[in-house]
Design an enzyme around this catalytic site. Structure first.
Site, PDB file in Angstrom:
ATOM      1  N   ASP A  48       1.000  -1.157   0.009  1.00  0.00           N
ATOM      2  CA  ASP A  48       0.069  -0.005  -0.245  1.00  0.00           C
ATOM      3  C   ASP A  48       0.846   0.791   0.431  1.00  0.00           C
ATOM      4  O   ASP A  48       1.324   1.400   0.828  1.00  0.00           O
ATOM      5  CB  ASP A  48      -0.549   0.208   1.457  1.00  0.00           C
ATOM      6  CG  ASP A  48      -2.061   1.146   1.097  1.00  0.00           C
ATOM      7  OD1 ASP A  48      -3.172   0.897   1.119  1.00  0.00           O
ATOM      8  OD2 ASP A  48      -1.598   2.188   1.908  1.00  0.00           O
ATOM      9  N   TYR A  53       3.095  10.413  -0.738  1.00  0.00           N
ATOM     10  CA  TYR A  53       3.896   9.005   0.179  1.00  0.00           C
ATOM     11  C   TYR A  53       5.770   9.670  -0.740  1.00  0.00           C
ATOM     12  O   TYR A  53       6.544   9.078   0.021  1.00  0.00           O
ATOM     13  CB  TYR A  53       3.778   7.699   0.600  1.00  0.00           C
ATOM     14  CG  TYR A  53       2.810   7.689   0.786  1.00  0.00           C
ATOM     15  CD1 TYR A  53       1.854   8.250   1.622  1.00  0.00           C
ATOM     16  CD2 TYR A  53       2.477   5.878   1.716  1.00  0.00           C
ATOM     17  CE1 TYR A  53       0.399   7.809   2.683  1.00  0.00           C
ATOM     18  CE2 TYR A  53       1.278   5.958   2.158  1.00  0.00           C
ATOM     19  CZ  TYR A  53       0.372   7.028   2.383  1.00  0.00           C
ATOM     20  OH  TYR A  53      -1.501   6.454   2.843  1.00  0.00           O
ATOM     21  N   LYS A  78      -2.569   5.553  -4.654  1.00  0.00           N
ATOM     22  CA  LYS A  78      -4.023   6.875  -4.086  1.00  0.00           C
ATOM     23  C   LYS A  78      -4.182   8.061  -4.734  1.00  0.00           C
ATOM     24  O   LYS A  78      -1.914   8.538  -4.900  1.00  0.00           O
ATOM     25  CB  LYS A  78      -3.814   6.890  -2.972  1.00  0.00           C
ATOM     26  CG  LYS A  78      -3.593   5.640  -1.616  1.00  0.00           C
ATOM     27  CD  LYS A  78      -4.081   6.044  -0.295  1.00  0.00           C
ATOM     28  CE  LYS A  78      -3.367   4.706   0.523  1.00  0.00           C
ATOM     29  NZ  LYS A  78      -2.597   4.779   0.695  1.00  0.00           N
ATOM     30  N   HIS A 109      -7.588   9.625  -2.127  1.00  0.00           N
ATOM     31  CA  HIS A 109      -7.404   9.446  -0.932  1.00  0.00           C
ATOM     32  C   HIS A 109      -8.274  10.265   0.801  1.00  0.00           C
ATOM     33  O   HIS A 109      -7.614   9.185   1.371  1.00  0.00           O
ATOM     34  CB  HIS A 109      -5.777  10.325  -0.755  1.00  0.00           C
ATOM     35  CG  HIS A 109      -4.293  10.051   0.353  1.00  0.00           C
ATOM     36  ND1 HIS A 109      -3.478   9.328   0.226  1.00  0.00           N
ATOM     37  CD2 HIS A 109      -4.540   9.456   1.529  1.00  0.00           C
ATOM     38  CE1 HIS A 109      -2.682   9.537   1.079  1.00  0.00           C
ATOM     39  NE2 HIS A 109      -3.232   8.824   1.972  1.00  0.00           N
ATOM     40  N   LEU A 191      -2.175  -0.755  13.960  1.00  0.00           N
ATOM     41  CA  LEU A 191      -1.758  -0.901  15.179  1.00  0.00           C
ATOM     42  C   LEU A 191      -1.517   0.096  15.816  1.00  0.00           C
ATOM     43  O   LEU A 191      -0.795   0.225  17.366  1.00  0.00           O
ATOM     44  CB  LEU A 191       0.037  -0.843  15.164  1.00  0.00           C
ATOM     45  CG  LEU A 191       0.111  -2.075  14.098  1.00  0.00           C
ATOM     46  CD1 LEU A 191       1.979  -2.427  13.967  1.00  0.00           C
ATOM     47  CD2 LEU A 191      -0.209  -4.437  15.059  1.00  0.00           C
ATOM     48  N   ILE A 229      -2.518  -3.057   6.892  1.00  0.00           N
ATOM     49  CA  ILE A 229      -1.829  -2.930   5.831  1.00  0.00           C
ATOM     50  C   ILE A 229      -0.632  -2.346   7.298  1.00  0.00           C
ATOM     51  O   ILE A 229      -0.161  -1.215   6.948  1.00  0.00           O
ATOM     52  CB  ILE A 229      -1.992  -2.185   4.939  1.00  0.00           C
ATOM     53  CG1 ILE A 229      -3.291  -0.786   5.148  1.00  0.00           C
ATOM     54  CG2 ILE A 229      -2.494  -2.729   3.796  1.00  0.00           C
ATOM     55  CD1 ILE A 229      -3.661   0.409   4.716  1.00  0.00           C
ATOM     56  N   ASN A 241       4.722  -9.578  12.079  1.00  0.00           N
ATOM     57  CA  ASN A 241       2.945  -8.986  11.621  1.00  0.00           C
ATOM     58  C   ASN A 241       3.016 -10.502  10.619  1.00  0.00           C
ATOM     59  O   ASN A 241       1.446 -10.191  10.699  1.00  0.00           O
ATOM     60  CB  ASN A 241       3.499  -8.027  11.316  1.00  0.00           C
ATOM     61  CG  ASN A 241       3.626  -6.553  12.387  1.00  0.00           C
ATOM     62  OD1 ASN A 241       3.748  -6.929  13.353  1.00  0.00           O
ATOM     63  ND2 ASN A 241       4.184  -5.064  11.698  1.00  0.00           N
TER      64      ASN A 241
HETATM   65  N1  NAP Z   1      -5.107   6.180   3.580  1.00  0.00           N
HETATM   66  C1  NAP Z   1      -4.521   7.071   4.560  1.00  0.00           C
HETATM   67  O1  NAP Z   1      -5.023   8.363   4.750  1.00  0.00           O
HETATM   68  C2  NAP Z   1      -3.751   6.643   5.163  1.00  0.00           C
HETATM   69  C3  NAP Z   1      -2.337   7.223   6.877  1.00  0.00           C
HETATM   70  C4  NAP Z   1      -2.141   6.647   7.140  1.00  0.00           C
HETATM   71  C5  NAP Z   1      -1.353   5.444   7.387  1.00  0.00           C
HETATM   72  N2  NAP Z   1      -2.028   4.579   6.162  1.00  0.00           N
HETATM   73  C6  NAP Z   1      -1.291   3.524   5.502  1.00  0.00           C
HETATM   74  O2  NAP Z   1      -1.362   2.709   6.888  1.00  0.00           O
HETATM   75  C7  NAP Z   1      -0.589   1.842   7.289  1.00  0.00           C
HETATM   76  C8  NAP Z   1       0.075   1.835   8.204  1.00  0.00           C
HETATM   77  O3  NAP Z   1      -0.206   2.492   9.158  1.00  0.00           O
HETATM   78  P1  NAP Z   1       0.525   3.289   9.943  1.00  0.00           P
HETATM   79  O4  NAP Z   1       2.248   3.421   9.233  1.00  0.00           O
HETATM   80  O5  NAP Z   1       0.234   5.078  10.287  1.00  0.00           O
HETATM   81  O6  NAP Z   1       0.697   3.110  11.288  1.00  0.00           O
HETATM   82  P2  NAP Z   1       0.932   1.195  12.247  1.00  0.00           P
HETATM   83  O7  NAP Z   1       0.902   0.309  10.685  1.00  0.00           O
HETATM   84  O8  NAP Z   1      -0.984   1.425  13.061  1.00  0.00           O
HETATM   85  O9  NAP Z   1       2.372   1.100  13.053  1.00  0.00           O
HETATM   86  C9  NAP Z   1       3.295   1.409  11.876  1.00  0.00           C
HETATM   87  C10 NAP Z   1       4.667   1.928  13.829  1.00  0.00           C
HETATM   88  O10 NAP Z   1       4.733   1.107  14.747  1.00  0.00           O
HETATM   89  C11 NAP Z   1       5.479   0.079  14.544  1.00  0.00           C
HETATM   90  N3  NAP Z   1       5.834  -1.496  14.088  1.00  0.00           N
HETATM   91  C12 NAP Z   1       5.470  -2.070  13.595  1.00  0.00           C
HETATM   92  N4  NAP Z   1       5.618  -3.680  13.783  1.00  0.00           N
HETATM   93  C13 NAP Z   1       5.503  -3.102  15.444  1.00  0.00           C
HETATM   94  C14 NAP Z   1       5.561  -4.570  16.005  1.00  0.00           C
HETATM   95  N5  NAP Z   1       5.383  -5.771  15.672  1.00  0.00           N
HETATM   96  N6  NAP Z   1       5.974  -4.277  16.824  1.00  0.00           N
HETATM   97  C15 NAP Z   1       6.191  -3.170  17.507  1.00  0.00           C
HETATM   98  N7  NAP Z   1       6.392  -1.584  16.802  1.00  0.00           N
HETATM   99  C16 NAP Z   1       6.141  -1.880  15.423  1.00  0.00           C
HETATM  100  C17 NAP Z   1       6.333   0.780  13.623  1.00  0.00           C
HETATM  101  O11 NAP Z   1       7.850   1.194  13.761  1.00  0.00           O
HETATM  102  P3  NAP Z   1       8.609   0.531  12.933  1.00  0.00           P
HETATM  103  O12 NAP Z   1       8.869   1.138  11.176  1.00  0.00           O
HETATM  104  O13 NAP Z   1      10.195   0.883  14.132  1.00  0.00           O
HETATM  105  O14 NAP Z   1       9.319  -0.965  12.836  1.00  0.00           O
HETATM  106  C18 NAP Z   1       5.951   2.239  12.695  1.00  0.00           C
HETATM  107  O15 NAP Z   1       6.026   3.374  14.000  1.00  0.00           O
HETATM  108  C19 NAP Z   1       0.721   2.833   6.252  1.00  0.00           C
HETATM  109  O16 NAP Z   1       1.910   2.729   5.824  1.00  0.00           O
HETATM  110  C20 NAP Z   1      -0.206   3.565   5.329  1.00  0.00           C
HETATM  111  O17 NAP Z   1       0.384   2.528   4.127  1.00  0.00           O
HETATM  112  C21 NAP Z   1      -2.738   5.452   5.503  1.00  0.00           C
END
Ligand code: NAP
Length: 278
Positions: A48, A53, A78, A109, A191, A229, A241
């Site tokens: 994704d 980005y 997006k 988006h 997460l 994702i 994960n």
């Molecule tokens: N459509 C939208 O508006 C929108 C907005 C936000 C996000 N997104 C999508 O959603 C995806 C994921 O969301 P996100 O990146 O905001 O947050 P997330 O996946 O909930 O969390 C990512 C964070 O959690 C940590 N993490 C990941 N796996 C872990 C584990 N097993 N143990 C401990 N910590 C862990 C990562 O650290 P490390 O990287 O240091 O491991 C990072 O700091 C994005 O990459 C994007 O593709 C979409």
């Protein structure tokens, strides 16, 4: 853990999507190829990204370097907010950056209601879909009234609504509205950007299952029927994960996590978000 272990969901147009994918938000452009190569190596087949980005090219390079057959991959990107009046051109730019003939899922988006352009953008997405350049089209951050307005006007039903959803921000009314429109719920920041992982109930459940807190949260997402994702920059966590697909929670575990909803939004509120960098 291989990609064969990841369950698939069928979208409303019959296209199958791997229920667990890898998100690349906040991975810098120059680090994205390496991160996505590690994710593909770990067994992810669903990536994704987004024009906003600024790392689509890194995703594309990783795909090209991997040698994985294109039909085994599911790639989402997006449309940026500032491009809603020129969605077709913006899509071509994304396609070029990714180096792909077609994408699997193309999303608006954010609705940016103040711009009043999402219906116009949707017309372009419908054209992209009917030209066979995106296998499915959908939206992100749409609230119930935006979904209502869109589905009334649409010729092609949106397949997905990608929304912020994690244990302390469950958005049940929005997830229900999304499903009532026949769309799949895709959980972003699944997460809670790592912040939901120190929650006492999550930790307690993880100890019962000899799993990690992240695996428990992702298993809860999968059992709730959400596409997820998660993002991690580290290969060890990418594998951790992915392995959440084999964690089976009990009805009591599910109930305990359902009770954690605290309305704790991390990202922007789609009703008012209009930031142009997206
Ligand atoms: N459509 C939208 O508006 C929108 C907005 C936000 C996000 N997104 C999508 O959603 C995806 C994921 O969301 P996100 O990146 O905001 O947050 P997330 O996946 O909930 O969390 C990512 C964070 O959690 C940590 N993490 C990941 N796996 C872990 C584990 N097993 N143990 C401990 N910590 C862990 C990562 O650290 P490390 O990287 O240091 O491991 C990072 O700091 C994005 O990459 C994007 O593709 C979409």
């Amino acid at each position: 853990m291989t990609h064969q272990n990841v369950p698939g969901l069928t979208l409303n147009n019959g296209v199958r999507i791997p229920q667990l994918g890898y998100g690349v938000f906040q991975i810098p452009g120059e680090k994205t190829q390496e991160a996505v190569e590690a994710a593909l190596e770990a067994g992810y087949r669903h990536i994704d990204t987004a024009a906003a980005y600024r790392n689509e090219a890194g995703v594309g390079s990783a795909i090209a370097a991997s040698g994985i057959p294109r039909e085994d991959l599911f790639i989402t990107t997006k449309l940026r907010n500032g491009d809603q009046a020129r969605a077709r051109d913006a899509f071509e730019e994304s396609r070029d950056a990714l180096g792909l003939e077609r994408v699997d899922l193309y999303l608006i988006h954010w609705p940016v209601p103040s711009q009043g352009l999402f219906l116009q953008a949707w017309n372009d997405l419908e054209q992209i879909y009917s030209d066979g350049l995106a296998r499915a089209i959908g939206v992100s951050n749409f609230l119930p009234d935006h979904l209502q307005e869109l589905t009334r006007a649409a010729d092609v039903a949106p397949a997905v609504n990608q929304i912020e959803l994690h244990p302390t921000f469950q958005q049940r009314a929005l997830a229900d509205a999304t499903r009532r429109h026949g769309m799949a719920v895709e959980a972003y920041s699944p997460l809670g950007q790592g912040e939901d992982l120190s929650n006492n109930a999550v930790v307690e459940i993880s100890l019962r299952h000899q799993a990690t807190p992240a695996q428990v949260v992702l298993a809860w997402q999968l059992a709730s029927g959400n596409i997820v994702i998660p993002k991690s920059a580290t290969p060890q966590r990418m594998r951790e994960n992915l392995a959440s697909v084999s964690v089976e929670l009990t009805a009591r575990d599910m109930e305990q996590i359902n009770e954690l909803d605290a309305g704790r939004r991390i990202g922007a509120d789609p009703a008012t978000a209009s930031f142009s960098q997206y």
